[in-house]
Scaffold this active site. Structure first.
Site, PDB file in Angstrom:
ATOM      1  N   SER A  10       4.952  35.449  57.226  1.00 54.04           N
ATOM      2  CA  SER A  10       5.558  36.093  56.064  1.00 54.04           C
ATOM      3  C   SER A  10       6.266  37.379  56.476  1.00 54.04           C
ATOM      4  O   SER A  10       5.643  38.312  56.996  1.00 54.04           O
ATOM      5  CB  SER A  10       4.487  36.420  55.026  1.00 54.04           C
ATOM      6  OG  SER A  10       5.048  37.192  53.987  1.00 54.04           O
ATOM      7  N   HIS A  33       8.648  32.635  56.075  1.00 58.24           N
ATOM      8  CA  HIS A  33       8.405  32.762  54.642  1.00 58.24           C
ATOM      9  C   HIS A  33       9.016  34.061  54.140  1.00 58.24           C
ATOM     10  O   HIS A  33       8.719  35.138  54.661  1.00 58.24           O
ATOM     11  CB  HIS A  33       6.897  32.752  54.394  1.00 58.24           C
ATOM     12  CG  HIS A  33       6.498  32.678  52.965  1.00 58.24           C
ATOM     13  ND1 HIS A  33       6.448  31.495  52.257  1.00 58.24           N
ATOM     14  CD2 HIS A  33       6.124  33.654  52.084  1.00 58.24           C
ATOM     15  CE1 HIS A  33       6.045  31.731  51.023  1.00 58.24           C
ATOM     16  NE2 HIS A  33       5.849  33.033  50.893  1.00 58.24           N
ATOM     17  N   ASP A  35       9.462  36.392  50.848  1.00 61.69           N
ATOM     18  CA  ASP A  35       9.009  36.695  49.495  1.00 61.69           C
ATOM     19  C   ASP A  35      10.064  37.508  48.756  1.00 61.69           C
ATOM     20  O   ASP A  35      10.442  38.600  49.200  1.00 61.69           O
ATOM     21  CB  ASP A  35       7.710  37.500  49.546  1.00 61.69           C
ATOM     22  CG  ASP A  35       6.524  36.650  49.939  1.00 61.69           C
ATOM     23  OD1 ASP A  35       6.361  35.554  49.364  1.00 61.69           O
ATOM     24  OD2 ASP A  35       5.750  37.066  50.821  1.00 61.69           O
ATOM     25  N   MET A  37      10.676  39.469  45.370  1.00 60.83           N
ATOM     26  CA  MET A  37       9.963  40.064  44.231  1.00 60.83           C
ATOM     27  C   MET A  37      10.925  40.957  43.453  1.00 60.83           C
ATOM     28  O   MET A  37      11.718  41.687  44.043  1.00 60.83           O
ATOM     29  CB  MET A  37       8.771  40.889  44.723  1.00 60.83           C
ATOM     30  CG  MET A  37       7.795  40.131  45.598  1.00 60.83           C
ATOM     31  SD  MET A  37       6.380  41.171  46.046  1.00 60.83           S
ATOM     32  CE  MET A  37       5.607  40.167  47.319  1.00 60.83           C
ATOM     33  N   HIS A  66      10.181  32.148  48.569  1.00 63.48           N
ATOM     34  CA  HIS A  66       9.211  32.190  47.477  1.00 63.48           C
ATOM     35  C   HIS A  66       9.734  33.167  46.424  1.00 63.48           C
ATOM     36  O   HIS A  66       9.725  34.375  46.630  1.00 63.48           O
ATOM     37  CB  HIS A  66       7.850  32.634  48.027  1.00 63.48           C
ATOM     38  CG  HIS A  66       6.784  32.751  46.994  1.00 63.48           C
ATOM     39  ND1 HIS A  66       5.569  33.351  47.251  1.00 63.48           N
ATOM     40  CD2 HIS A  66       6.724  32.336  45.693  1.00 63.48           C
ATOM     41  CE1 HIS A  66       4.827  33.314  46.165  1.00 63.48           C
ATOM     42  NE2 HIS A  66       5.502  32.705  45.207  1.00 63.48           N
ATOM     43  N   MET A  68       9.258  35.147  43.451  1.00 64.18           N
ATOM     44  CA  MET A  68       8.323  35.776  42.521  1.00 64.18           C
ATOM     45  C   MET A  68       9.137  36.625  41.561  1.00 64.18           C
ATOM     46  O   MET A  68       9.117  37.855  41.593  1.00 64.18           O
ATOM     47  CB  MET A  68       7.292  36.610  43.285  1.00 64.18           C
ATOM     48  CG  MET A  68       6.257  35.759  43.974  1.00 64.18           C
ATOM     49  SD  MET A  68       5.078  36.716  44.946  1.00 64.18           S
ATOM     50  CE  MET A  68       5.934  36.746  46.523  1.00 64.18           C
ATOM     51  N   MET A 137      -1.194  30.212  45.402  1.00 64.48           N
ATOM     52  CA  MET A 137      -1.399  31.617  45.734  1.00 64.48           C
ATOM     53  C   MET A 137      -2.894  31.884  45.866  1.00 64.48           C
ATOM     54  O   MET A 137      -3.667  31.632  44.943  1.00 64.48           O
ATOM     55  CB  MET A 137      -0.805  32.519  44.646  1.00 64.48           C
ATOM     56  CG  MET A 137       0.715  32.509  44.586  1.00 64.48           C
ATOM     57  SD  MET A 137       1.501  33.018  46.135  1.00 64.48           S
ATOM     58  CE  MET A 137       0.829  34.677  46.351  1.00 64.48           C
ATOM     59  N   GLY A 142       2.293  39.971  44.780  1.00 67.72           N
ATOM     60  CA  GLY A 142       2.909  41.279  44.604  1.00 67.72           C
ATOM     61  C   GLY A 142       2.826  42.164  45.825  1.00 67.72           C
ATOM     62  O   GLY A 142       3.735  42.944  46.086  1.00 67.72           O
ATOM     63  N   PHE A 143       1.762  42.032  46.593  1.00 68.42           N
ATOM     64  CA  PHE A 143       1.578  42.904  47.754  1.00 68.42           C
ATOM     65  C   PHE A 143       0.924  42.125  48.898  1.00 68.42           C
ATOM     66  O   PHE A 143       0.116  41.230  48.660  1.00 68.42           O
ATOM     67  CB  PHE A 143       0.701  44.110  47.403  1.00 68.42           C
ATOM     68  CG  PHE A 143       1.313  45.004  46.363  1.00 68.42           C
ATOM     69  CD1 PHE A 143       2.197  45.999  46.724  1.00 68.42           C
ATOM     70  CD2 PHE A 143       1.022  44.825  45.016  1.00 68.42           C
ATOM     71  CE1 PHE A 143       2.782  46.813  45.771  1.00 68.42           C
ATOM     72  CE2 PHE A 143       1.599  45.630  44.049  1.00 68.42           C
ATOM     73  CZ  PHE A 143       2.485  46.632  44.421  1.00 68.42           C
ATOM     74  N   GLY A 144       1.268  42.506  50.124  1.00 67.15           N
ATOM     75  CA  GLY A 144       0.645  41.910  51.288  1.00 67.15           C
ATOM     76  C   GLY A 144      -0.679  42.574  51.600  1.00 67.15           C
ATOM     77  O   GLY A 144      -1.034  43.604  51.034  1.00 67.15           O
ATOM     78  N   GLY A 145      -1.414  41.958  52.536  1.00 65.10           N
ATOM     79  CA  GLY A 145      -2.638  42.570  53.026  1.00 65.10           C
ATOM     80  C   GLY A 145      -3.850  42.421  52.129  1.00 65.10           C
ATOM     81  O   GLY A 145      -4.866  43.081  52.358  1.00 65.10           O
ATOM     82  N   ASP A 175      -0.847  30.926  50.412  1.00 67.11           N
ATOM     83  CA  ASP A 175      -0.248  32.226  50.696  1.00 67.11           C
ATOM     84  C   ASP A 175      -1.181  33.311  50.201  1.00 67.11           C
ATOM     85  O   ASP A 175      -1.425  33.432  48.999  1.00 67.11           O
ATOM     86  CB  ASP A 175       1.108  32.322  49.988  1.00 67.11           C
ATOM     87  CG  ASP A 175       1.835  33.625  50.275  1.00 67.11           C
ATOM     88  OD1 ASP A 175       1.309  34.464  51.038  1.00 67.11           O
ATOM     89  OD2 ASP A 175       2.942  33.809  49.741  1.00 67.11           O
ATOM     90  N   GLY A 177      -4.003  36.293  52.393  1.00 66.49           N
ATOM     91  CA  GLY A 177      -5.274  36.492  53.073  1.00 66.49           C
ATOM     92  C   GLY A 177      -5.605  35.438  54.110  1.00 66.49           C
ATOM     93  O   GLY A 177      -6.776  35.201  54.416  1.00 66.49           O
ATOM     94  N   GLY A 197       0.804  36.725  57.049  1.00 69.62           N
ATOM     95  CA  GLY A 197       1.603  37.943  57.160  1.00 69.62           C
ATOM     96  C   GLY A 197       1.027  38.912  58.168  1.00 69.62           C
ATOM     97  O   GLY A 197       1.379  38.899  59.352  1.00 69.62           O
ATOM     98  N   SER A 198       0.098  39.757  57.712  1.00 72.84           N
ATOM     99  CA  SER A 198      -0.443  40.791  58.598  1.00 72.84           C
ATOM    100  C   SER A 198      -1.215  40.205  59.759  1.00 72.84           C
ATOM    101  O   SER A 198      -1.288  40.820  60.837  1.00 72.84           O
ATOM    102  CB  SER A 198      -1.330  41.755  57.797  1.00 72.84           C
ATOM    103  OG  SER A 198      -2.350  41.053  57.115  1.00 72.84           O
TER     104      SER A 198
END
Length: 225
Positions: A10, A33, A35, A37, A66, A68, A137, A142-145, A175, A177, A197-198
């Site tokens: 991501s 990926h 995102d 938003m 994606h 959003m 989801m 809305g936010f990563g991590g 998508d 965690g 992502g992270s």
């Protein structure tokens, strides 16, 4: 038919000042990926059409977009024009899911519907036969991590049962965690595309991180009867 595990880093977790280099460092992935938003459907603003065009010019990997956003009916064609290979829009954001799916597929891209954590899988029953992919989801968007929502495991299993009942085999993407420690369990529950992502961009060796997640996911896919 058993689908192989695929990894989609991501770009939400990438260093946007080094986007070309970041894309090169995840070239061993299966897709990337992106995102999108809008600050309305979710409480954050991220990438748009110009970023998609830049990503398409910098990688040969398919780009998984994606959306959003609160107005996918108005924006889907713009993202198709900009080169999206897969487009996921949210079930919660449109009253015309079938029309959007048909539009995306008619344009030669893969059509996917995304579900927020609180949206039940059963709502997809009227359209599951038309989908190339379902995006579950596993965090609130809305936010990563964020941390993986454990109840997503039941949701993935319900989706697999729904697909079996209809005799269809769409890709199932997760998508939120995702990392090597939970990839096996997530894949065993039915997912075959894992957005990370992270856990990828936070690693010193991105290729090794991708390989570890893929290996764990493949072990989970082998557990599916």
């Amino acid at each position: 038919m058993q689908r192989p595990a695929r990894i989609a880093p991501s770009l939400l977790a990438a260093d946007c000042l080094r986007l070309g280099e970041e894309l090169d460092e995840v070239k061993t992935a299966d897709l990337v990926h992106l995102d999108v938003m809008d600050g309305h459907f979710v409480p954050n603003l991220t990438f748009g059409l110009d970023t998609l065009r830049a990503v398409k010019s910098a990688t040969s990997l398919p780009v998984d977009v994606h959306l959003m956003i609160s107005n996918p009916d108005e924006m889907v064609e713009k993202y198709l024009d900009a080169g999206a290979d897969i487009v996921s829009f949210h079930y919660e954001a449109t009253a015309h899911a079938h029309r959007l799916v048909s539009l995306i597929r008619d344009r030669g891209a893969k059509a996917s519907i995304a579900l927020n954590p609180a949206t039940p899988v059963c709502l997809l029953e009227p359209i599951i036969d038309e989908l190339d992919m379902v995006l579950i989801m596993t965090v609130n968007p809305g936010f990563g991590g964020q941390s993986f929502i454990e109840s997503s495991m039941r949701k993935l299993r319900r989706l697999r049962r729904l697909c079996d009942e209809h005799g269809v085999n769409p890709h199932v993407e997760v998508d939120g965690g995702i990392h090597a420690r939970n990839a096996q369990e997530v894949a065993a529950a039915g997912a075959n595309i894992l957005v990370a992502g992270s856990s990828v961009f936070g690693a010193a060796d991105r290729a090794a991180a991708i390989r570890a997640i893929r290996d764990a996911a493949e072990a989970g896919r082998r557990k599916i009867a």
